[in-house]
Design a protein around this motif. Structure first.
Motif, PDB file in Angstrom:
ATOM      1  N   VAL A  40       0.720  -1.297  -0.007  1.00 47.23           N
ATOM      2  CA  VAL A  40       0.050   0.032   0.087  1.00 47.23           C
ATOM      3  C   VAL A  40       0.831   1.123  -0.041  1.00 47.23           C
ATOM      4  O   VAL A  40       0.600   2.318  -0.636  1.00 47.23           O
ATOM      5  CB  VAL A  40      -0.959  -0.087   1.085  1.00 47.23           C
ATOM      6  CG1 VAL A  40      -1.837   1.299   1.289  1.00 47.23           C
ATOM      7  CG2 VAL A  40      -1.981  -1.341   1.252  1.00 47.23           C
ATOM      8  N   THR A  44       1.310   4.050  -2.922  1.00 48.09           N
ATOM      9  CA  THR A  44       1.013   5.356  -2.706  1.00 48.09           C
ATOM     10  C   THR A  44       2.185   6.212  -3.112  1.00 48.09           C
ATOM     11  O   THR A  44       2.199   7.287  -3.765  1.00 48.09           O
ATOM     12  CB  THR A  44       0.511   5.536  -1.471  1.00 48.09           C
ATOM     13  OG1 THR A  44      -0.663   4.643  -0.938  1.00 48.09           O
ATOM     14  CG2 THR A  44       0.501   6.990  -1.110  1.00 48.09           C
ATOM     15  N   TRP A  45       3.494   5.773  -2.753  1.00 44.67           N
ATOM     16  CA  TRP A  45       4.667   6.517  -2.930  1.00 44.67           C
ATOM     17  C   TRP A  45       4.935   6.644  -4.544  1.00 44.67           C
ATOM     18  O   TRP A  45       5.320   7.804  -5.042  1.00 44.67           O
ATOM     19  CB  TRP A  45       5.938   5.781  -2.548  1.00 44.67           C
ATOM     20  CG  TRP A  45       7.202   6.456  -2.757  1.00 44.67           C
ATOM     21  CD1 TRP A  45       8.299   5.902  -3.586  1.00 44.67           C
ATOM     22  CD2 TRP A  45       7.614   7.563  -2.179  1.00 44.67           C
ATOM     23  NE1 TRP A  45       9.450   6.702  -3.403  1.00 44.67           N
ATOM     24  CE2 TRP A  45       9.154   7.865  -2.753  1.00 44.67           C
ATOM     25  CE3 TRP A  45       7.293   8.577  -1.498  1.00 44.67           C
ATOM     26  CZ2 TRP A  45       9.686   9.046  -2.445  1.00 44.67           C
ATOM     27  CZ3 TRP A  45       7.975   9.663  -1.377  1.00 44.67           C
ATOM     28  CH2 TRP A  45       9.356   9.690  -1.817  1.00 44.67           C
ATOM     29  N   GLN A  47       2.474   6.647  -6.889  1.00 42.56           N
ATOM     30  CA  GLN A  47       1.511   7.475  -7.460  1.00 42.56           C
ATOM     31  C   GLN A  47       1.934   8.756  -7.136  1.00 42.56           C
ATOM     32  O   GLN A  47       1.865   9.859  -7.910  1.00 42.56           O
ATOM     33  CB  GLN A  47       0.327   7.212  -6.779  1.00 42.56           C
ATOM     34  CG  GLN A  47      -0.864   8.029  -7.392  1.00 42.56           C
ATOM     35  CD  GLN A  47      -1.246   7.369  -8.931  1.00 42.56           C
ATOM     36  OE1 GLN A  47      -0.879   6.163  -9.356  1.00 42.56           O
ATOM     37  NE2 GLN A  47      -1.905   8.120  -9.639  1.00 42.56           N
ATOM     38  N   THR A  48       2.566   9.000  -6.004  1.00 39.38           N
ATOM     39  CA  THR A  48       2.839  10.603  -5.561  1.00 39.38           C
ATOM     40  C   THR A  48       4.117  11.021  -6.471  1.00 39.38           C
ATOM     41  O   THR A  48       3.975  12.021  -7.015  1.00 39.38           O
ATOM     42  CB  THR A  48       3.319  10.552  -4.294  1.00 39.38           C
ATOM     43  OG1 THR A  48       2.115  10.190  -3.230  1.00 39.38           O
ATOM     44  CG2 THR A  48       3.410  11.986  -3.741  1.00 39.38           C
ATOM     45  N   PRO A 116      -2.956  -3.545  -3.118  1.00 42.38           N
ATOM     46  CA  PRO A 116      -4.117  -2.517  -2.925  1.00 42.38           C
ATOM     47  C   PRO A 116      -5.489  -3.174  -3.439  1.00 42.38           C
ATOM     48  O   PRO A 116      -6.534  -2.938  -2.865  1.00 42.38           O
ATOM     49  CB  PRO A 116      -3.689  -1.422  -3.553  1.00 42.38           C
ATOM     50  CG  PRO A 116      -2.154  -1.163  -3.287  1.00 42.38           C
ATOM     51  CD  PRO A 116      -1.749  -2.726  -3.811  1.00 42.38           C
TER      52      PRO A 116
END
Length: 324
Positions: A40, A44-45, A47-48, A116
């Motif tokens: 997860v 997120t990293w 996508q950032t 995810p």
């Protein structure tokens, strides 16, 4: 910007440290590596980083501003590296504490180690399993109410057919049919069918098969026919209405209103005269004066109505002459 002197005496501007050099200056944290290995957090990293790269490449001004900010952060890391190395032991204690917390979290909530999409699917299935009993209950109640309504409708319809199938029910159905036929004849007489009218040729179902449906269809067919004929006739009359017809109508209406006023006045005077004659204390002189006044007022009112009617007719006769 800081500068350094080479061996040959040339002054060269100091370049900011790269990301790898800046990370090598800081102490290694195992808790940070463990966090980044979680699916997860890793998603997120990533996508950032993608969003940051798109924003940075969107505009040259944004690229320059964000690049400057990165250089400032790298220089701050370089400057603070000696101070951070002095705090290496306390940082290691904090790091080990965080690692133990991550281990407990992975044991208590093993779902964080899943991808995810898998987490989303499991959460969705859990929510559906929780909500499904209530939704099934609501659907069952709705279907039961629909079935009850349908059964009640069928029962009512059946009972009505049974009542209309009796002798008195047959008389009532025949009465409805006779009334509908008479109404259609009167409708055809007073509101005749025009060439552009389209009538429904669907005949009602036989009264023997379903008396209730036969009655409903007969009444509905007649009401639709009346509505069409009346609307067509009224619209035709409105379209053909002339200015002279409106004047005649207004004159007649005024005459009727004045006649009504005159009749009301006569009735009031008669009631007063009867009240005076019925009282024992009243003299003959009062009755004579009252009757004389009533005759005078009646004559004056009659003359006013006749005069108003004559004046209206005179105006109507003058208007065609002016038009000619």
């Amino acid at each position: 910007m800081s500068a350094k002197v080479q061996a040959n005496g040339e002054v060269v501007a100091a370049q900011p440290p790269t990301e790898g050099q800046a990370s090598s200056l800081l102490p290694h944290l195992e808790s940070l590596d463990r966090m980044l290995k979680l699916p997860v957090v890793d998603a997120t990293w990533q996508q950032t980083q993608n969003v940051y790269g798109r924003v940075k490449d969107y505009n040259p001004l944004l690229s320059w501003a964000l690049g400057t900010a990165e250089d400032v952060v790298h220089r701050a890391v370089t400057i603070s590296a000696p101070l951070v190395q002095k705090l290496d032991r306390p940082l290691q204690l904090v790091d080990q504490t965080l690692v133990k917390g991550i281990d407990k979290l992975e044991v208590n909530a093993p779902i964080i180690k899943e991808q995810p999409q898998e987490i989303y699917n499991q959460a969705k299935s859990r929510v559906l399993e929780t909500v499904r009993p209530y939704t099934d209950k609501v659907c069952d109640l709705r279907s039961a109410s629909q079935q009850r309504a349908a059964s009640l409708k069928e029962l009512s319809w059946k009972k009505a057919n049974e009542v209309l199938a009796t002798q008195y029910g047959s008389i009532a159905v025949n009465g409805v049919d006779t009334t509908a036929q008479l109404a259609e004849r009167l409708l055809d007489y007073y509101f005749p069918k025009s060439e552009g009218d389209v009538e429904e040729d669907n005949a009602p179902i036989s009264a023997k098969d379903d008396p209730v449906l036969h009655t409903v269809q007969t009444v509905g067919r007649l009401s639709n026919k009346v509505a069409r004929r009346v609307y067509r006739t009224v619209s035709t009359q409105v379209k053909s209405l002339r200015k002279e017809d409106v004047k005649d109508y207004i004159a007649t209406l005024i005459a009727v209103l004045r006649l009504t006023q005159y009749l009301n006045f006569i009735n009031d005077k008669r009631q007063q005269q009867q009240a005076v004659e019925g009282s024992p204390s009243s003299g003959s002189s009062d009755a004579t004066s009252t009757s004389a006044e009533s005759k005078t007022s009646s004559a004056s009112t009659t003359s006013d109505v006749v005069a108003n009617t004559n004046s209206t007719k005179t105006l109507q006769d003058k208007e065609p002459k002016k038009d000619q």
